[in-house]
Motif scaffolding. Structure first.
Motif, mmCIF file in Angstrom:
data_model
loop_
_atom_site.group_PDB
_atom_site.id
_atom_site.type_symbol
_atom_site.label_atom_id
_atom_site.label_comp_id
_atom_site.label_asym_id
_atom_site.label_seq_id
_atom_site.Cartn_x
_atom_site.Cartn_y
_atom_site.Cartn_z
ATOM 1 N N LEU A 62 76.553 2.067 -80.460
ATOM 2 C CA LEU A 62 75.767 2.951 -81.316
ATOM 3 C C LEU A 62 74.705 3.688 -80.512
ATOM 4 O O LEU A 62 74.093 3.129 -79.600
ATOM 5 N N THR A 63 74.490 4.953 -80.883
ATOM 6 C CA THR A 63 73.427 5.761 -80.296
ATOM 7 C C THR A 63 72.093 5.359 -80.902
ATOM 8 O O THR A 63 72.022 4.957 -82.067
ATOM 9 N N GLU A 64 71.023 5.487 -80.139
ATOM 10 C CA GLU A 64 69.692 5.071 -80.578
ATOM 11 C C GLU A 64 69.265 5.773 -81.867
ATOM 12 O O GLU A 64 69.686 6.894 -82.157
ATOM 13 N N TYR A 65 68.400 5.105 -82.620
ATOM 14 C CA TYR A 65 67.901 5.661 -83.878
ATOM 15 C C TYR A 65 66.638 4.913 -84.287
ATOM 16 O O TYR A 65 66.242 3.920 -83.670
ATOM 17 N N PHE A 66 65.989 5.414 -85.325
ATOM 18 C CA PHE A 66 64.827 4.760 -85.917
ATOM 19 C C PHE A 66 65.219 4.204 -87.280
ATOM 20 O O PHE A 66 66.072 4.770 -87.970
ATOM 21 N N VAL A 67 64.576 3.110 -87.683
ATOM 22 C CA VAL A 67 64.874 2.493 -88.972
ATOM 23 C C VAL A 67 63.567 2.074 -89.635
ATOM 24 O O VAL A 67 62.611 1.666 -88.960
ATOM 25 N N ASP A 68 63.504 2.179 -90.956
ATOM 26 C CA ASP A 68 62.315 1.748 -91.689
ATOM 27 C C ASP A 68 62.049 0.268 -91.457
ATOM 28 O O ASP A 68 62.959 -0.564 -91.554
ATOM 29 N N VAL A 69 60.805 -0.066 -91.179
ATOM 30 C CA VAL A 69 60.418 -1.469 -91.023
ATOM 31 C C VAL A 69 60.563 -2.205 -92.352
ATOM 32 O O VAL A 69 60.977 -3.359 -92.401
ATOM 33 N N TYR A 70 60.248 -1.528 -93.441
ATOM 34 C CA TYR A 70 60.309 -2.127 -94.772
ATOM 35 C C TYR A 70 61.308 -1.373 -95.643
ATOM 36 O O TYR A 70 61.620 -0.205 -95.400
ATOM 37 N N GLU A 71 61.770 -2.033 -96.678
ATOM 38 C CA GLU A 71 62.553 -1.339 -97.689
ATOM 39 C C GLU A 71 61.679 -0.272 -98.350
ATOM 40 O O GLU A 71 60.467 -0.445 -98.479
ATOM 41 N N VAL A 72 62.285 0.840 -98.731
ATOM 42 C CA VAL A 72 61.525 1.905 -99.395
ATOM 43 C C VAL A 72 60.896 1.335 -100.658
ATOM 44 O O VAL A 72 61.584 0.746 -101.502
ATOM 45 N N HIS A 73 59.586 1.483 -100.782
ATOM 46 C CA HIS A 73 58.910 0.901 -101.940
ATOM 47 C C HIS A 73 58.573 1.967 -102.976
ATOM 48 O O HIS A 73 58.746 3.175 -102.746
ATOM 49 N N ILE A 74 58.105 1.515 -104.113
ATOM 50 C CA ILE A 74 57.959 2.393 -105.277
ATOM 51 C C ILE A 74 56.961 3.514 -105.019
ATOM 52 O O ILE A 74 57.205 4.670 -105.382
ATOM 53 N N TRP A 75 55.819 3.184 -104.379
ATOM 54 C CA TRP A 75 54.844 4.244 -104.125
ATOM 55 C C TRP A 75 55.457 5.364 -103.297
ATOM 56 O O TRP A 75 55.303 6.541 -103.606
ATOM 57 N N HIS A 76 56.168 5.003 -102.232
ATOM 58 C CA HIS A 76 56.747 6.017 -101.356
ATOM 59 C C HIS A 76 57.807 6.827 -102.102
ATOM 60 O O HIS A 76 57.872 8.055 -101.984
ATOM 61 N N TRP A 77 58.643 6.139 -102.868
ATOM 62 C CA TRP A 77 59.655 6.851 -103.657
ATOM 63 C C TRP A 77 58.990 7.865 -104.582
ATOM 64 O O TRP A 77 59.404 9.026 -104.643
#
Length: 452
Positions: A62-77
């Motif tokens: 796999l090629t490099e990438y970034f990933v969220d440290v946390y699951e997307v939470h309600i405030w951010h959504w």
């Protein structure tokens, strides 16, 4: 030019602390939008000792990438969705049926529980909206020519509908999810992000695991050493275990349990037998290859409804290949985003003025004239020297002050590399060019000396 500002999340977090939550959220919410870097490498996918659809186990590069440290939470959504719905996006009614945190939870905002009641189509559209809000080029399109951004409806996208080398956010492929989940042990056949050690309620949120929110999700990052576990039918001794910080080798939380996380891939029970499953950056089978009369998308990690070893499939294991119809939402299903390590050219979305040569309009920044020498003349700021990426990492040199940083998400707030302070540009005053210092509200005129 100063080094690039860390990222929009750090910027937002700082703004919130300085301006007393001007954008309407808690500091905890801002801190929990961080991403982790996953370097180029290989991952051992599948398992030889469990379910038939996990066999044969195999390596994927796999090629490099970034990933969220946390699951997307309600405030951010909500922050992204509110902007999205005002800008042409449409989400299904199911997201309005989400389950927030319980009323009695007072330690922090109830809005940092993971977003739920999200079907696959809404998850993909939200990724696009998150990209556009931050000034990144979105990656999902309705057409194979990638001209119409996917903002509404339910479309069974194929790989041709995705700009895989774009800077925007997207759902991880199944391979990317497993690579991120395995952390520092990508070649291991470990069951969980921490290894194969005995799973109990102090390590993850699963059915009757004993946390104080049992039979519901926990706040994102809850298992950070401060988790509280009480006896329950399936806590398995977690209540008597000293709590530890259950973070994986890449710094990710909630890989095991809490809410299942949508992935890009369509599900095919025999996919691992296909040589294409071993290709670099494999993205799963295409829609036209599926034999299932009701095609399903992958969702990984298990959730608070999952049992541990008492479940023959043990859906909490990294290798487990749970799948659901993309139009179905549930309170135990959410998302975690990734994005490739790619950048956009500075202000790539600016639109040329139809009548005046070299004049451009940027929807968040206004009109500017582009000279032949990189300097631009801005309607409010006069002559400035820009440098950066897209609309998400912008350094501007003001002759009367020095370097200021901003982006679409933060504007009209600017960070100064000269004195490490934040300033707010006055958009409403009768005179152009005024900035207000956040710490003491003192005012400075670095822009045009001109009346509105």
């Amino acid at each position: 030019m100063p080094s690039s500002f860390p990222n929009v999340c750090s910027a937002l977090s700082t703004i919130l602390s300085v301006f007393a939550c001007t954008l309407g959220c808690s500091i905890a919410s801002a801190d929990s939008i961080k991403m982790a870097f996953v370097p180029t490498g290989t991952v051992l996918m599948g398992s030889e000792s469990n379910q038939p659809d996990e066999k044969p186990s195999h390596y994927v590069s796999l090629t490099e990438y970034f990933v969220d440290v946390y699951e997307v939470h309600i405030w951010h959504w909500e922050k992204v969705a509110s902007w999205a719905e005002a800008n042409g996006y449409q989400f299904s009614d199911s997201v309005k049926q989400r389950k927030d945190g319980p009323w009695w939870y007072q330690d922090t905002s109830s809005l940092i529980f993971p977003m739920n009641m999200v079907n696959w189509y809404d998850a993909v559209k939200w990724c696009n909206a998150r990209s556009e809000l931050e000034g990144r080029i979105p990656v999902y399109y309705e057409d194979a020519n990638q001209t119409t951004v996917y903002r509404s409806g339910e479309h069974n996208l194929t790989s041709q509908n995705v700009n895989w080398t774009g800077s925007g956010y997207r759902l991880p492929t199944e391979a990317e999810w497993e690579r991120a989940a395995r952390g520092n042990s990508p070649s291991s056949s470990q069951d969980y992000s921490w290894g194969n050690s005995f799973l109990n309620g102090a390590m993850a949120n699963y059915s009757l695991s004993g946390d104080e929110f049992d039979d519901a999700s926990t706040p994102v990052g809850y298992y950070n050493g401060g988790q509280k576990i009480v006896f329950n039918d399936n806590s398995r001794g977690g209540e008597s275990t000293s709590p530890s910080n259950v973070v994986n080798g890449f710094g990710l939380y909630d890989i095991t349990g809490n809410v299942s996380e949508w992935c890009w891939d369509w599900y095919d029970s025999s996919w691992y037998d296909d040589p294409s499953s071993r290709l670099q950056d494999t993205r799963g089978p295409e829609y036209g290859q599926l034999a299932d009369t009701q095609p399903r998308r992958i969702a990984k990690g298990g959730n608070y409804k999952s049992f541990s070893e008492s479940d023959p499939a043990n859906s909490l294991r990294i290798a487990n290949r749970a799948c659901w119809r993309p139009d179905l939402a549930a309170r135990f299903r959410g998302l975690r985003c990734v994005r490739g390590n790619y950048d956009d050219p500075l202000w790539v979305t600016a639109v040329a003025h139809g009548h005046f040569p070299n004049w451009y309009f940027l929807d968040w920044f206004g009109y500017y004239y582009k000279s032949d020498y990189t300097w631009v003349f801005h309607g409010d700021f006069g002559w400035i020297y820009p440098n950066g990426k897209g609309s998400y990492d912008n350094w501007l040199y003001f002759q009367g002050h020095g370097w200021l940083w901003t982006n679409r998400y933060c504007y009209p707030y600017f960070y100064s590399s000269v004195d490490s302070n934040w300033y707010k540009y006055d958009l409403t005053g009768t005179e152009l060019g005024w900035f207000e210092k956040s710490t003491d509200q003192s005012r400075f005129r670095w822009g045009r000396v001109y009346d509105r």
